[in-house]
Design a protein around this motif. Structure first.
Motif, PDB file in Angstrom:
ATOM      1  N   PRO A 105       0.785  -1.245   0.000  1.00  0.00           N
ATOM      2  CA  PRO A 105       0.000   0.000   0.000  1.00  0.00           C
ATOM      3  C   PRO A 105       0.812   1.289   0.000  1.00  0.00           C
ATOM      4  N   PRO A 106       1.924   1.389   0.762  1.00  0.00           N
ATOM      5  CA  PRO A 106       2.679   2.654   0.723  1.00  0.00           C
ATOM      6  C   PRO A 106       3.276   2.967  -0.647  1.00  0.00           C
ATOM      7  N   VAL A 108       1.713   2.239  -3.584  1.00  0.00           N
ATOM      8  CA  VAL A 108       0.643   2.355  -4.588  1.00  0.00           C
ATOM      9  C   VAL A 108       0.486   3.806  -5.020  1.00  0.00           C
ATOM     10  N   SER A 109       0.374   4.034  -6.346  1.00  0.00           N
ATOM     11  CA  SER A 109       0.178   5.401  -6.832  1.00  0.00           C
ATOM     12  C   SER A 109      -0.758   5.483  -8.029  1.00  0.00           C
ATOM     13  N   GLU A 113      -2.442  -0.189  -9.782  1.00  0.00           N
ATOM     14  CA  GLU A 113      -1.704  -0.712  -8.634  1.00  0.00           C
ATOM     15  C   GLU A 113      -2.627  -0.912  -7.437  1.00  0.00           C
ATOM     16  N   LEU A 114      -3.534   0.028  -7.213  1.00  0.00           N
ATOM     17  CA  LEU A 114      -4.477  -0.116  -6.103  1.00  0.00           C
ATOM     18  C   LEU A 114      -5.401  -1.302  -6.344  1.00  0.00           C
ATOM     19  N   TRP A 191      -3.638   2.236   3.750  1.00  0.00           N
ATOM     20  CA  TRP A 191      -4.521   1.970   2.610  1.00  0.00           C
ATOM     21  C   TRP A 191      -5.297   3.236   2.235  1.00  0.00           C
ATOM     22  N   LYS A 193      -4.365   6.345   2.712  1.00  0.00           N
ATOM     23  CA  LYS A 193      -3.438   7.267   2.052  1.00  0.00           C
ATOM     24  C   LYS A 193      -3.229   6.863   0.597  1.00  0.00           C
ATOM     25  N   ALA A 194      -3.093   5.568   0.353  1.00  0.00           N
ATOM     26  CA  ALA A 194      -2.930   5.083  -1.023  1.00  0.00           C
ATOM     27  C   ALA A 194      -4.160   5.423  -1.859  1.00  0.00           C
ATOM     28  N   TYR A 195      -5.330   5.272  -1.258  1.00  0.00           N
ATOM     29  CA  TYR A 195      -6.585   5.569  -1.965  1.00  0.00           C
ATOM     30  C   TYR A 195      -6.648   7.045  -2.353  1.00  0.00           C
ATOM     31  N   ARG A 197      -4.089   9.070  -2.766  1.00  0.00           N
ATOM     32  CA  ARG A 197      -3.087   9.324  -3.811  1.00  0.00           C
ATOM     33  C   ARG A 197      -3.635   8.963  -5.184  1.00  0.00           C
ATOM     34  N   VAL A 198      -4.286   7.833  -5.267  1.00  0.00           N
ATOM     35  CA  VAL A 198      -4.828   7.380  -6.548  1.00  0.00           C
ATOM     36  C   VAL A 198      -5.930   8.323  -7.032  1.00  0.00           C
TER      37      VAL A 198
END
Length: 284
Positions: A105-106, A108-109, A113-114, A191, A193-195, A197-198
């Motif tokens: 997850p950290p 993922v961008s 990827e997500l 997770w 934070k990844a969301y 970012r996406v």
């Protein structure tokens, strides 16, 4: 004369990478973390020393009651124990399918990827059924009023997310999905934070796409109409076979009036003198 008790050195697990070997290593680590001998561990879980020795040897899968004893008496993580025991006792011929390759997850961008990371979370939980996932979220909501932050997760939504057909529609749905996959709640922030970012990247890409479309429309308005583009093609000896795609970089189907070749051309290339590849040079 005093005697010194010899400490028997344990043999290494025969195959530490196998499911049975991984379970045996987990049992050993749990006991060692408490500083217990195998005999003391046997007393703690109310089993014989020989039972503990067989469980930690890694030759065969131990009985479920032995693993449960390590969980309740020695502090082995219950989720880890269940997963390892399930893998160690899986019948032959039903080997686990390969997991989806995905970044943590950290890292993922991108949406892809997500999607892959969420699919892997489901796979690492041994691919629970969609009904099971829906029931897990419903159960926690019914049991604890404070868990109402987990919205209802339908079977169809769980299927689409786990099979990379869509991303969660909100942070709340993301959390419901993760809970249904039995991801530990302390991992939720990375997770989320990844969301974000996406979603921010999707927003930036959509804005850039709209700006490019506006620029393209503005450029072609200066030409007057698509007839100007058609005229360029005709002068190069190419007869368009479809309407102008309203972009000088988009492929445009046309036929060479000299050799009859039907191909796809980009207006930007034609303007630079590149026309029919068979004729090599455009007709004069």
């Amino acid at each position: 004369m005093s005697t010194v008790q010899k400490v028997r050195r344990l043999k290494e697990v025969p195959d530490g990478d196998s499911a049975v070997g991984q379970l045996a290593c987990a049992l050993r680590r749990t006991r060692a973390a408490l500083g217990l001998t195998q005999a003391q561990a046997g007393d703690a879980i109310e089993m014989s020393t020989s039972t503990v020795q067989r469980a930690e040897a890694g030759d065969v899968a131990p009985r479920k009651c032995v693993v449960d004893g390590y969980v309740t008496k020695l502090g082995l993580d219950s989720e880890e124990a269940e997963r390892l025991y399930r893998e160690a006792t899986r019948p032959p011929g039903r080997q686990r399918r390969p997991l989806t390759q995905a970044p943590s997850p950290p890292m993922v961008s991108t949406p892809d990827e997500l999607g892959r990371a969420l699919a892997r979370a489901w796979e690492e939980d041994n691919r629970p059924s969609m009904q099971t996932m829906e029931d897990r979220v419903a159960a926690v909501r019914d049991a604890d009023e404070s868990q109402k932050r987990y919205p209802f997760l339908s079977r169809s939504a769980a299927y689409r997310i786990s099979h990379r057909q869509q991303l969660p529609s909100s942070v709340d749905q993301l959390q419901s999905y993760l809970y249904a996959c039995r991801v530990k709640e302390r991992r939720f922030p990375v997770w989320i934070k990844a969301y974000h970012r996406v979603k921010e990247r999707e927003k930036e890409e959509a804005t850039a796409k709209k700006a490019a479309a506006r620029e393209e429309r503005s450029r072609w308005r200066k030409w007057g109409s698509s007839s100007s583009a058609t005229l360029i093609m005709l002068r190069a000896g190419l007869q368009p076979s479809e309407p102008f795609p309203r972009s000088d970089t988009a492929p445009w189907t046309a036929q060479c009036v000299s050799c009859g070749l039907i191909s796809r051309f980009r207006l930007s290339a034609v303007r630079q003198g590149h026309a029919c590849p068979r004729c090599a040079t455009p007709p004069s």
